[in-house]
Design a protein around this motif. Structure first.
Motif, PDB file in Angstrom:
ATOM      1  N   GLU A   1       0.819  -1.214   0.000  1.00 31.39           N
ATOM      2  CA  GLU A   1       0.000   0.000   0.000  1.00 31.39           C
ATOM      3  C   GLU A   1       0.845   1.252   0.000  1.00 31.39           C
ATOM      4  OE1 GLU A   1      -2.027  -2.963   0.099  1.00 31.39           O
ATOM      5  OE2 GLU A   1      -1.357  -2.764   2.160  1.00 31.39           O
TER       6      GLU A   1
ATOM      7  N   ILE B   1       0.753   3.422  -9.953  1.00 32.57           N
ATOM      8  CA  ILE B   1      -0.688   3.242  -9.695  1.00 32.57           C
ATOM      9  C   ILE B   1      -1.508   3.768 -10.873  1.00 32.57           C
ATOM     10  CG2 ILE B   1      -2.607   3.870  -8.178  1.00 32.57           C
ATOM     11  CD1 ILE B   1      -0.632   4.034  -5.865  1.00 32.57           C
TER      12      ILE B   1
ATOM     13  N   ILE C   1       3.487  -4.364  -7.367  1.00 34.53           N
ATOM     14  CA  ILE C   1       2.273  -4.890  -6.732  1.00 34.53           C
ATOM     15  C   ILE C   1       2.407  -6.391  -6.482  1.00 34.53           C
ATOM     16  CG2 ILE C   1       0.743  -3.073  -7.593  1.00 34.53           C
ATOM     17  CD1 ILE C   1      -0.342  -5.289  -9.569  1.00 34.53           C
TER      18      ILE C   1
ATOM     19  N   PHE D   1      -5.256  -4.815  -5.538  1.00 35.61           N
ATOM     20  CA  PHE D   1      -4.500  -3.638  -5.133  1.00 35.61           C
ATOM     21  C   PHE D   1      -5.351  -2.377  -5.222  1.00 35.61           C
ATOM     22  CE2 PHE D   1      -1.951   0.069  -5.951  1.00 35.61           C
ATOM     23  CZ  PHE D   1      -1.058   0.033  -4.889  1.00 35.61           C
ATOM     24  N   LEU D   2      -6.123  -2.268  -6.308  1.00 29.52           N
ATOM     25  CA  LEU D   2      -6.921  -1.059  -6.525  1.00 29.52           C
ATOM     26  C   LEU D   2      -8.263  -1.093  -5.786  1.00 29.52           C
ATOM     27  CD1 LEU D   2      -6.349  -0.448 -10.348  1.00 29.52           C
ATOM     28  CD2 LEU D   2      -5.214   0.693  -8.427  1.00 29.52           C
TER      29      LEU D   2
ATOM     30  N   ALA E   1      -7.936   5.106 -10.029  1.00 21.05           N
ATOM     31  CA  ALA E   1      -7.010   4.098  -9.476  1.00 21.05           C
ATOM     32  C   ALA E   1      -6.305   4.644  -8.235  1.00 21.05           C
ATOM     33  CB  ALA E   1      -5.987   3.679 -10.528  1.00 21.05           C
TER      34      ALA E   1
ATOM     35  N   SER F   1      -9.003   4.972  -5.426  1.00 22.04           N
ATOM     36  CA  SER F   1      -9.523   3.719  -4.885  1.00 22.04           C
ATOM     37  C   SER F   1      -8.429   2.860  -4.255  1.00 22.04           C
ATOM     38  CB  SER F   1     -10.332   2.941  -5.929  1.00 22.04           C
ATOM     39  OG  SER F   1      -9.596   2.707  -7.094  1.00 22.04           O
ATOM     40  N   SER F   2      -7.185   2.988  -4.736  1.00 21.35           N
ATOM     41  CA  SER F   2      -6.114   2.221  -4.081  1.00 21.35           C
ATOM     42  C   SER F   2      -5.873   2.760  -2.669  1.00 21.35           C
ATOM     43  CB  SER F   2      -4.827   2.257  -4.905  1.00 21.35           C
ATOM     44  OG  SER F   2      -4.293   3.556  -4.964  1.00 21.35           O
ATOM     45  N   LYS F   3      -5.974   4.091  -2.526  1.00 21.34           N
ATOM     46  CA  LYS F   3      -5.815   4.662  -1.180  1.00 21.34           C
ATOM     47  C   LYS F   3      -6.954   4.230  -0.262  1.00 21.34           C
ATOM     48  CE  LYS F   3      -3.285   8.846  -2.530  1.00 21.34           C
ATOM     49  NZ  LYS F   3      -3.448  10.297  -2.801  1.00 21.34           N
TER      50      LYS F   3
END
Lengths: 226, 226
Positions: free
Chosen positions: A6, A14, A58, A80-81, B202, B205-207
């Motif tokens: 993360e 990303i 990732i 991941f997303l 991305a 939403s990854s965060k």
């Protein structure tokens, strides 16, 4: 290969993941079991080493002759997303932009589900836009909480963007996707991402205007017919 | 105040112009004749000095007590951005994104007129989307020329973005507004601007996924009802 996924994945990586995702999904549809980094790179105007680095970040590495396993890579990117789960979102503002975004079915592919729109205009409240109800903005706090909605897609006029964003934050919204031309200041714990259509168009059209001005000083367009 | 406007205005300034434009239009509607830099700055979370620099860069300076003349400033911004004339554009790709963009009426405010959509899918060709016809992609060259259309809004799937952009360039399109997740490589004389919705989502939403994962490991959303 990164351990602390993360945190350590760079933003440009990303931002590239959706490109890989799209190509991989197409490959999966065509029953392709694996893809090489050169294949992925060629279609995206990237260097293969960049592709390998992005995917290693990732946690997926390719195999010397086989390349990357398509299905596994799709899953890794989705996870991941957070696109493996459906995330609910509200659209704030039921004007032209909010309406267009409510109709954009591409969000669903990315796990984003628009639950409802909100507006303060009594003429809009109660209407249904692309199958989603327009609710009064003063119900936002209550509903965000009750429905566990974490994302607000901000599509209100520029001049009320800051105050509506504040309403969303007060309502417990955790992530604001800002489609307004207004730069927002939010508390550190609120995730903020921006898509500035007007700014992007301004850059494009100012360049085009500068180029066209000396040659065609008057309106383009309406001339040549047949 | 800059002399050579087109060249010397910094990109961040250009990207902020639509924000000023929106505020000024609202002021004009409310019959406000002038606005101070502090007024403009406050609504946009900027410093007044930044506002004065930005507006000076396009040749408008305020007056010590009166501030900026609203009507004149609107005109100056419109002229600089080429938003005083209607510029015609084609949307390439009549999928979800192309459809949403064709329905977005906000473009008209910025002098952008979508003339038609293009697609290579025979099931889409001939349809009318938000009042615009979907034309076969092989007619692009002919029509771009005949109708003097300079802007292509690229909304095709990622994997064909490069080849469709090349078609547009071959057709004499001067500016490509790229809404696909694909990074394009274009000749120097082609203006390229990008809005990467998927990349922005991305990041957001990854965060959010990273934050929610430890607390709510399974799907959010579908729970709480009443």
């Amino acid at each position: 290969m990164s351990k602390d996924r993360e945190v350590s994945v760079p933003l440009p990586t990303i931002r590239r993941l959706p490109m890989y995702f799209a190509l991989l999904q197409k490959a999966a549809q065509e029953n392709q079991a694996s893809m090489s980094s050169s294949q992925l790179a060629a279609d995206l105007a990237l260097e293969p080493i960049q592709v390998r680095k992005d995917l290693a970040a990732i946690g997926v590495t390719g195999q010397p002759r086989l390349g990357f396993p398509v299905a596994e890579l799709i899953q890794a990117i989705e996870k991941f997303l957070g696109w493996d789960n459906v995330t609910d979102a509200f659209i704030l503002g039921a004007g032209h932009l909010g309406t267009a975004l409510a109709g954009y079915q591409g969000f669903e592919k990315h796990g984003l589900n628009v639950v409802a729109l909100f507006d303060n205009d009594p003429r809009k409240v109660g209407q249904t836009i692309h199958g989603k109800e327009v609710l009064p903005i003063d119900k936002l706090g209550n509903l965000a909480n009750r429905l566990h909605v974490h994302i607000a897609i901000l599509a209100v006029p520029a001049e009320v963007a800051a105050s509506v964003a504040q309403l969303a934050i007060d309502a417990g919204i955790q992530a604001i996707w800002n489609f307004t031309p207004t730069k927002l200041v939010v508390p550190e714990n609120v995730i903020l991402e921006r898509v500035d259509l007007a700014a992007s168009l301004a850059v494009l059209s100012s360049k085009l205007a500068a180029r066209l001005r000396p040659i065609e000083p008057t309106a383009l367009a309406q001339e040549a017919q047949a």
